[in-house]
Structures are given as C-alpha cells and as structure tokens.
Design an enzyme around this catalytic site. Sequence first.
Site, PDB file in Angstrom:
ATOM      1  N   ASP A 108      -9.721   5.043   6.940  1.00  0.00           N
ATOM      2  CA  ASP A 108      -8.821   5.198   7.215  1.00  0.00           C
ATOM      3  C   ASP A 108      -8.626   3.009   7.799  1.00  0.00           C
ATOM      4  OD1 ASP A 108      -7.236   6.433   9.042  1.00  0.00           O
ATOM      5  OD2 ASP A 108      -7.748   6.192  10.778  1.00  0.00           O
ATOM      6  N   THR A 121       0.831  22.222  -3.907  1.00  0.00           N
ATOM      7  CA  THR A 121       0.497  21.521  -2.074  1.00  0.00           C
ATOM      8  C   THR A 121       2.474  22.281  -2.235  1.00  0.00           C
ATOM      9  OG1 THR A 121       0.822  19.548  -2.955  1.00  0.00           O
ATOM     10  CG2 THR A 121      -1.559  19.911  -2.356  1.00  0.00           C
ATOM     11  N   GLY A 122       3.030  21.367  -2.914  1.00  0.00           N
ATOM     12  CA  GLY A 122       4.665  21.980  -2.608  1.00  0.00           C
ATOM     13  C   GLY A 122       5.044  23.725  -2.762  1.00  0.00           C
ATOM     14  N   GLN A 170       7.540  11.615  -7.904  1.00  0.00           N
ATOM     15  CA  GLN A 170       6.793  11.735  -6.492  1.00  0.00           C
ATOM     16  C   GLN A 170       5.313  12.479  -6.757  1.00  0.00           C
ATOM     17  OE1 GLN A 170       8.506  10.868  -4.125  1.00  0.00           O
ATOM     18  NE2 GLN A 170       9.412   9.930  -5.691  1.00  0.00           N
ATOM     19  N   VAL A 191       5.623   8.359   5.637  1.00  0.00           N
ATOM     20  CA  VAL A 191       6.754   9.644   6.268  1.00  0.00           C
ATOM     21  C   VAL A 191       6.194  10.442   7.202  1.00  0.00           C
ATOM     22  CG1 VAL A 191       8.330  10.034   4.369  1.00  0.00           C
ATOM     23  CG2 VAL A 191       7.583   8.398   3.677  1.00  0.00           C
ATOM     24  N   PHE A 251       7.277  17.551   0.564  1.00  0.00           N
ATOM     25  CA  PHE A 251       7.767  17.476   1.044  1.00  0.00           C
ATOM     26  C   PHE A 251       9.138  16.390   0.871  1.00  0.00           C
ATOM     27  CE2 PHE A 251       7.310  13.368   4.532  1.00  0.00           C
ATOM     28  CZ  PHE A 251       8.010  14.088   5.097  1.00  0.00           C
ATOM     29  N   ARG A 279     -11.681   8.330  11.258  1.00  0.00           N
ATOM     30  CA  ARG A 279     -12.084   8.924   9.649  1.00  0.00           C
ATOM     31  C   ARG A 279     -12.843   7.773   8.792  1.00  0.00           C
ATOM     32  NH1 ARG A 279      -6.280  12.188   8.441  1.00  0.00           N
ATOM     33  NH2 ARG A 279      -6.351   9.650   7.583  1.00  0.00           N
ATOM     34  N   TYR A 338      -7.883   7.157  -2.589  1.00  0.00           N
ATOM     35  CA  TYR A 338      -6.280   7.507  -2.604  1.00  0.00           C
ATOM     36  C   TYR A 338      -5.411   6.138  -3.029  1.00  0.00           C
ATOM     37  CZ  TYR A 338      -1.471   8.940  -1.084  1.00  0.00           C
ATOM     38  OH  TYR A 338       0.042   8.831  -1.038  1.00  0.00           O
TER      39      TYR A 338
HETATM   40  C1  UD1 Z   1      -1.825   6.860   4.285  1.00  0.00           C
HETATM   41  C2  UD1 Z   1      -0.959   6.290   4.104  1.00  0.00           C
HETATM   42  C3  UD1 Z   1       0.271   6.436   3.332  1.00  0.00           C
HETATM   43  C4  UD1 Z   1       0.494   7.979   2.635  1.00  0.00           C
HETATM   44  C5  UD1 Z   1      -0.748   8.921   2.628  1.00  0.00           C
HETATM   45  C6  UD1 Z   1      -0.629   9.658   2.481  1.00  0.00           C
HETATM   46  C7  UD1 Z   1      -2.073   4.299   5.581  1.00  0.00           C
HETATM   47  C8  UD1 Z   1      -1.739   3.112   6.105  1.00  0.00           C
HETATM   48  N1  UD1 Z   1      -0.997   5.325   4.833  1.00  0.00           N
HETATM   49  O1  UD1 Z   1      -1.538   7.891   5.333  1.00  0.00           O
HETATM   50  O2  UD1 Z   1       1.060   5.940   3.162  1.00  0.00           O
HETATM   51  O3  UD1 Z   1       1.734   7.842   3.104  1.00  0.00           O
HETATM   52  O4  UD1 Z   1      -1.764   8.489   3.467  1.00  0.00           O
HETATM   53  O5  UD1 Z   1      -1.060  11.153   2.744  1.00  0.00           O
HETATM   54  O6  UD1 Z   1      -2.781   3.974   4.837  1.00  0.00           O
HETATM   55  N2  UD1 Z   1      -4.861  10.862  12.654  1.00  0.00           N
HETATM   56  C9  UD1 Z   1      -5.382  11.214  13.798  1.00  0.00           C
HETATM   57  N3  UD1 Z   1      -5.384  13.260  13.714  1.00  0.00           N
HETATM   58  C10 UD1 Z   1      -4.911  13.985  13.199  1.00  0.00           C
HETATM   59  C11 UD1 Z   1      -4.585  13.319  12.142  1.00  0.00           C
HETATM   60  C12 UD1 Z   1      -4.972  12.311  11.984  1.00  0.00           C
HETATM   61  O7  UD1 Z   1      -5.626  10.377  14.863  1.00  0.00           O
HETATM   62  O8  UD1 Z   1      -5.416  15.432  13.148  1.00  0.00           O
HETATM   63  C13 UD1 Z   1      -4.708   9.696  12.767  1.00  0.00           C
HETATM   64  C14 UD1 Z   1      -5.946   9.468  11.513  1.00  0.00           C
HETATM   65  O9  UD1 Z   1      -6.708   9.193  11.368  1.00  0.00           O
HETATM   66  C15 UD1 Z   1      -5.408   8.433  11.092  1.00  0.00           C
HETATM   67  C16 UD1 Z   1      -3.484   8.247  11.669  1.00  0.00           C
HETATM   68  O10 UD1 Z   1      -3.635   9.837  12.588  1.00  0.00           O
HETATM   69  O11 UD1 Z   1      -5.585   7.375  11.556  1.00  0.00           O
HETATM   70  C17 UD1 Z   1      -2.381   8.642  10.144  1.00  0.00           C
HETATM   71  O12 UD1 Z   1      -2.966   9.269   9.347  1.00  0.00           O
HETATM   72  P1  UD1 Z   1      -2.264  10.772   8.347  1.00  0.00           P
HETATM   73  O13 UD1 Z   1      -1.141  10.387   8.979  1.00  0.00           O
HETATM   74  O14 UD1 Z   1      -3.316  11.215   7.626  1.00  0.00           O
HETATM   75  O15 UD1 Z   1      -2.172   9.510   7.753  1.00  0.00           O
HETATM   76  P2  UD1 Z   1      -2.419   8.135   6.751  1.00  0.00           P
HETATM   77  O16 UD1 Z   1      -4.551   7.973   6.680  1.00  0.00           O
HETATM   78  O17 UD1 Z   1      -2.609   6.712   7.698  1.00  0.00           O
END
Ligand code: UD1
Length: 319
Positions: A279, A36-37, A81, A179, A12, A276, A149
């Site tokens: 998180d 994954t790409g 990346q 992102v 991405f 999660r 991670y």
């Molecule tokens: C994390 C990193 C981010 C990195 C990414 C790589 C942090 C703050 N951010 O993202 O910089 O690029 O990993 O994968 O650590 N969620 C829901 N429902 C869903 C999916 C997710 O509620 O269906 C919630 C998650 O529990 C989380 C938030 O949305 O609280 C964001 O999740 P996600 O988009 O997976 O990214 P991060 O884990 O925050």
Amino acid sequence: MAHILVTGGGGFIGSNLVEALLKQGDTVRVLDDFSTGKKENLEFSQLDKTVASRPEILEGDMADREVCQKAVEDIDYILHQAAIPSVPRSVAQPVESNDANINGTLNLLVEARDAGVKRMVFASSSSVYGNTPTLPKVETITPNPLSPYAVQKLTAEHYFRIFYELYGLETVCLRYFNVFGPRQDPNSEYSAVIPKFIKALLEGARPTIFGDGEQSRDFTHVDNVVYGNLLALEAPKAAGKAMNLACGGRLTLNELLAILNKIIGSDIEPIYADPRPGDVKHSHADISLSEDLLGYKMEVSTEEGLARTVDYFKDVFGY
Ligand code: UD1
C-alpha cells in the site's frame, strides 16, 4: 467520427469511455475477455437503441496475437483499459497479472503498429510513483513502484514510449489516480475502497479501514478520466508522453468515510485492520502537465463525484 477500439470496454472505466464515445457519434469496438468486465455494463439504456449507438463486441484474450490482430482491423484510435486491476490481487497473483498487463499490452502494441493505428492511449496508474517524499506527485519524480501491479503499469509505459520513439506509433500514457464512479464493482474482495465503503454504509455495516486511515488518495470521479481520454486522442503535444490524470487534491480514508457518512446520513464507525502490503501512504497529483499538454481541467470535484456515486449505488441496490 472515428472508429475506436476500447480494450477492457466491459469494465468500469472502459464502459464509461464507450458510452461517451457513442454519445459523440464515434463507432466503437470493445475487446474484453469479460473476466472482470461485464456485458451488462455495455447496455446503455439511456442511449438511442440504434445500431450505431451500440459497440461491436469482440470477446477474447489479448494473450492471443490473432485476437489482437482482429481487434485493431480498420481502427483509428485505441483506448487501452484492459488489465487485471488491484494492487493486492497483483501481490497475490504476480504471474497472472504480469501476463495480462504486460504481455497482452505488448501484443496489442505490435498489432496496432502494424495496422497503422493513429494513436493509442494507455490507462496507466498513480501507483507507479510508490511512496515519494514530495507531494504532490509530479511526472519528473523518479517512479518507485511498490507492487507487481505498479511495476507492470510502469513497464507498459516504457513500451508505449519506445513504440513512439522507435516505430512512430503515437502513444499517450495517462496515470489515473484512484478512479471511482458508476459501474465500479463493490462486490469483489479486490474492489476499490469507495464502492466498498458506500455499500457497507448503505447496508448499515461497518467498513474496514486497513491501517490507521491517515493514508490519503486523490480520488478522481470517472467523468474526469473520460474527459482526459477524449482530449488525449487528439492533443498534438501529448504524443510520447506520460502524465497524471486526477483532481489535484487528496482525502485521508478517515475523511472519506466522514464525508460518505454525511452524504448517506449515517454515523457508522469503521473497523481498523492491519495495513495492506504494497500500500502507498499518500497519493496526490500535480495536474499541471495534463493541463498544459491536453488542455485538461477537473470537471467533477471529489465531493460532487461522491454524492453522485452514492445516488448511483442507491439506485442499483434499491435503497
Ligand atoms: C491503486 C492505485 C490506483 C489504481 C488502483 C487499481 C495508488 C496510490 N493507487 O489504488 O491508481 O487505479 O490501484 O486497482 O497506488 N482500503 C481500505 N479498506 C478497504 C479497501 C481499501 O482501507 O476495504 C484502503 C487501501 O488499503 C488503500 C486505500 O483504501 O490504502 C485505497 O485502496 P484501493 O481503493 O484498493 O486503491 P489503491 O490500492 O490505492
């Protein structure tokens, strides 16, 4: 014009970087194992179909030193990346993600050093901070990773810094904050929240929120990340440094869903599920260091980026 290697160029963020580099006339090599790409991400229909506007594709695994050696041949700059992304995937598969995110990175650093690469920019992550009592998160805070991670991204950052200090290979680490944008995959169990929410709403389905939805993120449209990377290739003050790349604001997941419902014209309630493991609660960047060292500024606001991304997915899904 420079010769630039983009590892993970089929992904991405990588493919958005490749597209921007080709548009400005650089020649690009992509190293990707396409786990994954996707190769389709590198078919830029909007670009001229000249040989110069296509990247050279090297398919291979960075665990193999010979692959890394081949990848850096005649290269001026590297945008690194390639990674196994996702916090929950790393919780489920700590060894596999460690092998890719640390060992592969170290192989590439060694080969880049030996080949005399001018500068290497690394896709680090806001996850290195973990839960911090102060917001916004500034680079002077001691990192406190909460997941494999995040440990891997922080470890890689240390390697980048010492390769600059020990061997003089110029390195820059950019801590990306959540992102989103075109070509982000909405279909994996490990997909990020924005493409998952958009897909659910466009399909009339209820998205799942893990936890109470009051956790917040500095959601950053990919064009900002592309811009930051282009600046990081050249910025003289950035060598050896790690810095945030973000919008400098934050939205809770409940707010995010409300905005997406408004853009799409839907009114769909989420399903709330258990939080999660691993998180982070709140993520919000101080972007003054990248403003200072790179001359960076946010180009696309989160709200504008969300509207563009909804349009993109409407096209992709044919809505
Ligand atoms: C994390 C990193 C981010 C990195 C990414 C790589 C942090 C703050 N951010 O993202 O910089 O690029 O990993 O994968 O650590 N969620 C829901 N429902 C869903 C999916 C997710 O509620 O269906 C919630 C998650 O529990 C989380 C938030 O949305 O609280 C964001 O999740 P996600 O988009 O997976 O990214 P991060 O884990 O925050």
